[in-house]
Design a protein around this motif. Structure first.
Motif, PDB file in Angstrom:
ATOM      1  N   PRO A  56      43.987  18.712 -12.896  1.00 23.95           N
ATOM      2  CA  PRO A  56      43.960  17.720 -14.008  1.00 23.95           C
ATOM      3  C   PRO A  56      43.145  16.615 -14.236  1.00 23.95           C
ATOM      4  N   PHE A  57      42.539  16.209 -12.926  1.00 22.19           N
ATOM      5  CA  PHE A  57      41.812  14.954 -13.264  1.00 22.19           C
ATOM      6  C   PHE A  57      40.525  15.142 -14.182  1.00 22.19           C
ATOM      7  N   ASN A  89      37.522  13.817 -13.619  1.00 21.92           N
ATOM      8  CA  ASN A  89      36.238  14.008 -12.991  1.00 21.92           C
ATOM      9  C   ASN A  89      36.396  15.194 -11.961  1.00 21.92           C
ATOM     10  N   CYS A  90      37.064  16.359 -12.593  1.00 20.97           N
ATOM     11  CA  CYS A  90      37.321  17.394 -11.574  1.00 20.97           C
ATOM     12  C   CYS A  90      36.041  18.314 -12.055  1.00 20.97           C
ATOM     13  N   SER A  91      35.617  19.093 -10.859  1.00 23.32           N
ATOM     14  CA  SER A  91      34.505  19.812 -11.213  1.00 23.32           C
ATOM     15  C   SER A  91      34.956  21.223 -11.295  1.00 23.32           C
ATOM     16  N   ASP A  92      34.485  22.340 -11.916  1.00 24.40           N
ATOM     17  CA  ASP A  92      34.755  23.621 -12.086  1.00 24.40           C
ATOM     18  C   ASP A  92      33.608  24.617 -11.501  1.00 24.40           C
ATOM     19  N   ASP A  93      33.638  26.011 -11.847  1.00 28.13           N
ATOM     20  CA  ASP A  93      32.605  26.835 -11.389  1.00 28.13           C
ATOM     21  C   ASP A  93      31.625  27.055 -12.652  1.00 28.13           C
ATOM     22  N   GLY A 121      44.502  26.321  -2.405  1.00 27.92           N
ATOM     23  CA  GLY A 121      45.200  25.337  -1.754  1.00 27.92           C
ATOM     24  C   GLY A 121      46.033  24.500  -2.690  1.00 27.92           C
ATOM     25  N   ASN A 122      46.070  24.861  -3.948  1.00 30.26           N
ATOM     26  CA  ASN A 122      46.814  23.847  -4.924  1.00 30.26           C
ATOM     27  C   ASN A 122      48.007  24.511  -5.556  1.00 30.26           C
ATOM     28  N   GLY A 123      48.647  25.571  -4.775  1.00 36.91           N
ATOM     29  CA  GLY A 123      49.861  26.237  -5.108  1.00 36.91           C
ATOM     30  C   GLY A 123      50.427  27.058  -4.345  1.00 36.91           C
ATOM     31  N   GLU A 124      51.303  27.762  -4.675  1.00 38.15           N
ATOM     32  CA  GLU A 124      51.884  29.074  -3.935  1.00 38.15           C
ATOM     33  C   GLU A 124      51.734  30.188  -4.571  1.00 38.15           C
ATOM     34  N   GLY A 136      49.137  15.359 -13.557  1.00 40.92           N
ATOM     35  CA  GLY A 136      49.242  16.724 -14.198  1.00 40.92           C
ATOM     36  C   GLY A 136      49.307  17.959 -13.475  1.00 40.92           C
ATOM     37  N   ARG A 137      49.263  18.878 -13.969  1.00 41.25           N
ATOM     38  CA  ARG A 137      49.272  20.175 -12.948  1.00 41.25           C
ATOM     39  C   ARG A 137      48.085  21.121 -12.971  1.00 41.25           C
ATOM     40  N   TYR A 138      47.890  21.473 -11.834  1.00 42.70           N
ATOM     41  CA  TYR A 138      46.804  22.403 -11.748  1.00 42.70           C
ATOM     42  C   TYR A 138      46.915  23.611 -12.307  1.00 42.70           C
TER      43      TYR A 138
END
Length: 830
Positions: A668-669, A671-675, A640-643, A657-659
């Protein structure tokens, strides 16, 4: 043998590379329709075969093979090479006549002339190591013939040396206005010193003297009759220029001539120095300039100068003609009839006569003459003291600077580009682009590589033959190049056939092609603009996009394009204007449209097959490659963050920033979580047999990690680093990424980094024991120090007691109970 094999391999590789480049680029020779246009293009040759009239490619590249239908008789190919012939190549001089001859170096004997793109070789014209004779030669070679094709460079080696005891002509041109009177007296006193100083540098020295004031018209001088006779006290009548003393070896008369010359006067501050310079330069016989000598013109003044246009103030409008106008007494006769020369004129005649002008001027005028010297070739400027007392040192300094430097110039037209390269005196150094070398001493050999290129063929055929002069500034020697530009073909001037049957009797057959007479046109004049073909012309064959006839890839036959045939039978040119082909589409990995499985080339554009897309059909037309395999939403593209473009996620950019990531799953945040948390427990149970997962749950993990001693992240591969501490306070890390098949891959650290076990009770007991031992040690030391101190004090006391001595006399503080007094009146009588 190894060298020959290397050269052979290099040649084969070059040929293969050339053929590959030809396939991908348009041949520059194909669009050349005439012989002179063809040979003006580098690497192109012209076929003027009159038998094989079906030849479609008259202009071609000999380095590439022609198809069978375009074969040409090798004897009918015009492909001229650059050619050089040395006409004059006298050996360089180091001594003049009468001093034993000239020493020729080994390098000069072997020659070394030549250049890229054509033949060239050295010619030894001396007959031995020593060449006698009276001619001084400082430039070699002296003359060559050169034939050059357009847009090709050719190099010629040119040598220069400074000959020993080279003749010097010095003409002293002095401003004799009233303000220079003290300078004249000082020059008269220093004349013999100047001559002797110059003789120490060269025995072949000649000295001359001239003076100037200004034009004898208003407003330059006063025209009142009395002022014309005596413009100032002790002054003679004004004049423009006078040659007092012709160049002569009898330098003793110089001081006498300077002393005899009288000063004059004028009104305005600038003087007529340019008139004097022009006459001193162009009157070669009257001044006495020698053909072979370094010519120095010392211009001494304390004022500025008039130049072209200033003569209008005095009503003089006739331009200076650059001719000599001196009468028998040495006076300039056209001073009041011709305008002053321009700076450009002065520069032209100074160059033409190879004269070095030295401006010896006072401090307040030095700045303007510094600017003037930049516009006069070979000139220099020095500061003259107020009374010219430093004139000898100034001339000596300037002469040494001039003679120790060589600067090459040329007179080539704009059609010829000339560049100079040299190592100067550093034979082991790097060759640089320069036309000037310094610090040259007598006998030093300086080599210049002169690179010539015909950048364009002149519009006038008469300009294809030029005489180029390459010369050292200030010397009357040069290299003359008789240049012939190869801009046309012999078959265009001879052997042609007018009204030839090959041209349907409507054109001239030359160089294998027809030059049609209107209204006929076509390759063989087979078409006619009149009659049945009135609406047909070559204009119908012009491609409006590029302005070329048949797009430069075919022939216009009676208003219709016949496209060329390619050497490769699989390649074809098509279209009404030959604008289409099946080989100029974009390629991928060397394949047109990424290969027949991906697409086909139609009129220069790739038409992709199903499942492929892009300019070169190299992109998969599938969005499933952009969906994260373990995504909770199996239809969510690029998280959901690009094409999805060409099966690759192009991530969206935000203000923060860029995803990033293969599926734009990382934001790019801060407090952004990952896997990382998602895969942590699977890594713990599979790699370290720790964590909360049961054995059954561990077997259901979607991956099996690979071990690595040190985990490093490859960001280009979309890898994500996940560092953690477990319940045992052990540190471990792993990276995860998705492979080309969108499968999760994990690489984990081989061993956890756990802290060492600490024995707390032992540490506490150790600290207590250390404190007790330290206290006891301090008490013992204190007791030791006090005991030692007490013993020292007691010993001191005993020593003092033994040394004490008691006095046995009266005690000075004891007094008896009775006192005795004498009565002064008692005399012992009763």
């Amino acid at each position: 043998m190894l060298v020959h094999i290397t050269l052979l391999i290099g040649a084969l590789l070059a040929g293969i590379q050339g053929q590959i480049l030809q396939q991908f680029t348009q041949n520059p020779c194909d669009s050349r329709s005439t012989c002179h246009e063809c040979i003006a293009t580098p690497s192109c040759a012209w076929c003027y075969d009159t038998v094989n009239i079906n030849t479609t490619k008259r202009c071609f590249q000999p380095s590439y093979p022609l198809p069978p239908l375009d074969k040409c008789d090798p004897s009918k190919i015009y492909n001229p090479d650059n050619e050089m012939i040395i006409i004059s190549n006298r050996a360089l001089s180091s001594r003049t006549e009468g001093e034993g001859g000239t020493l020729i170096t080994e390098e000069e004997q072997t020659g070394g002339f030549g250049g890229g793109g054509g033949a060239g070789g050295g010619i030894n014209q001396g007959g031995g190591a020593w060449e006698s004779g009276g001619t001084i030669t400082q430039v070699r070679p002296q003359r060559i013939k050169l034939k050059l094709r357009a847009r090709q460079t050719y190099s010629v080696n040119m040598y220069y040396t400074q000959a020993e005891d080279y003749p010097v002509d010095l003409y002293y041109l002095m401003d004799l206005s009233k303000s220079m009177e003290d300078d004249k007296e000082k020059l008269s006193a220093l004349g013999d010193h100047l001559a002797q100083t110059m003789r120490n540098m060269t025995s072949k020295f000649m000295l001359g003297f001239g003076s100037f004031v200004d034009k004898v018209v208003m407003p330059y001088v006063s025209t009142i009759p009395e002022k014309l006779r005596h413009p100032c006290t002790g002054c003679v009548a004004p004049y423009g220029f006078r040659n007092h003393m012709t160049l002569s070896t009898n330098t003793t008369s110089f001081s006498h001539m300077v002393k005899r010359a009288s000063v004059s006067g004028n009104l305005d501050a600038p003087e007529g120095g340019f008139d004097a310079i022009m006459q001193a330069v162009v009157c070669r016989e009257q001044i006495g300039w020698r053909d072979q000598a370094r010519r120095l013109l010392v211009f001494s003044t304390d004022a500025g100068f008039h130049y072209a246009g200033d003569g209008k103030l005095g009503g003089i409008v006739k331009p200076n003609d650059g001719e000599c106008h001196l009468d028998q007494r040495g006076y300039y006769t056209m001073s009041s009839k011709q305008d002053y020369p321009s700076i450009s004129q002065i520069n032209t005649y100074v160059k033409k006569n190879a004269i070095n002008v030295i401006f010896a001027v006072t401090a307040e005028k030095k700045e303007i003459y510094e600017q003037l010297k930049e516009h006069i070739e070979g000139s220099s400027c020095g500061k003259l003291s107020n009374d010219s007392s430093n004139v000898v040192d100034l001339i000596t300094e300037q002469y040494q600077a001039i003679s120790s430097t060589v600067q090459m110039k040329h007179n080539a037209s704009g059609s010829v580009k000339v560049r100079f390269f040299s190592k100067c005196l550093d034979s082991k150094g790097r060759e640089i682009e320069t036309n000037k070398c310094g610090n040259i001493k007598v006998g030093s050999l300086v080599q210049f590589r002169v690179q010539l290129e015909v950048v364009e063929c002149p519009s006038d055929p008469r300009d294809t033959k030029q005489l180029i002069q390459i010369y050292p500034v200030g010397l009357n020697e040069s290299l003359l190049i008789d240049l012939t530009m190869l801009c046309d073909c012999p078959c265009e001037h001879e052997g042609f056939e007018r009204n030839s049957p090959k041209c349907h009797n409507h054109g001239t057959y030359m160089c294998g092609i027809c030059d049609c007479i209107e209204p006929a046109y076509g390759p063989y004049c087979e078409c006619n603009k009149d009659g049945t073909s009135a609406n047909i012309s070559t204009a119908n064959c012009i491609n409006p996009k590029n302005g070329l006839e048949c797009s430069g890839r075919g022939n216009c036959i009676c208003g219709k394009c016949e496209c060329e045939q390619r050497n490769n039978p699989e390649e074809a040119i098509s279209g009404e204007l030959c604008q289409c082909d099946n080989f100029s589409c974009e390629r991928h990995n060397g394949l047109i449209c990424s290969g027949p499985e991906h697409g086909t080339c139609v009129c220069g554009v790739c038409e992709c097959k199903e499942g492929w897309m892009g300019d070169n059909c190299a992109c998969r037309n599938a969005t499933n490659l952009c969906i994260k395999p373990d995504s909770e939403d199996p239809t969510l593209i690029c998280s959901g963050n690009g094409e999805c473009e060409c099966g690759i996620c192009k991530c969206r950019e935000t203000d923060e920033g860029r995803y990033f990531g293969r599926f734009c799953e990382h934001c790019p945040f801060k407090n952004c979580s990952d896997d990382c948390e998602k895969y942590k427990e699977c890594v713990q149970c599979q790699q370290y047999q720790t964590g909360n997962l049961t054995e059954e749950e561990c077997r259901k993990c979607p991956f099996t990690p690979t071990s690595a001693r040190v985990v490093e992240v490859d960001e280009k591969n979309g890898e994500v680093l996940c560092p953690f501490y477990d319940e045992d306070d052990c540190r471990f890390s792993f990276v995860y990424y998705f492979d080309e098949e969108n499968k999760i891959q994990v690489r984990a650290q081989e061993e956890r980094e756990c802290p060492a076990t600490v024995f707390l009770l032992g540490i506490v007991l150790g600290v207590i024991a250390a404190v007790v031992l330290l206290g006891m040690a301090i008490l013992l030391l204190w007791k030791l120090f006090t005991t030692i101190h007490d013993r020292r004090e007691f010993a001191k006391f005993e020593k003092e007691a033994m040394m004490a001595r008691w006095d046995t006399g009266e005690n000075p503080i004891y007094k008896q109970a009775t006192s005795t007094f004498k009565n002064p009146t008692y005399a012992g009588k009763s």
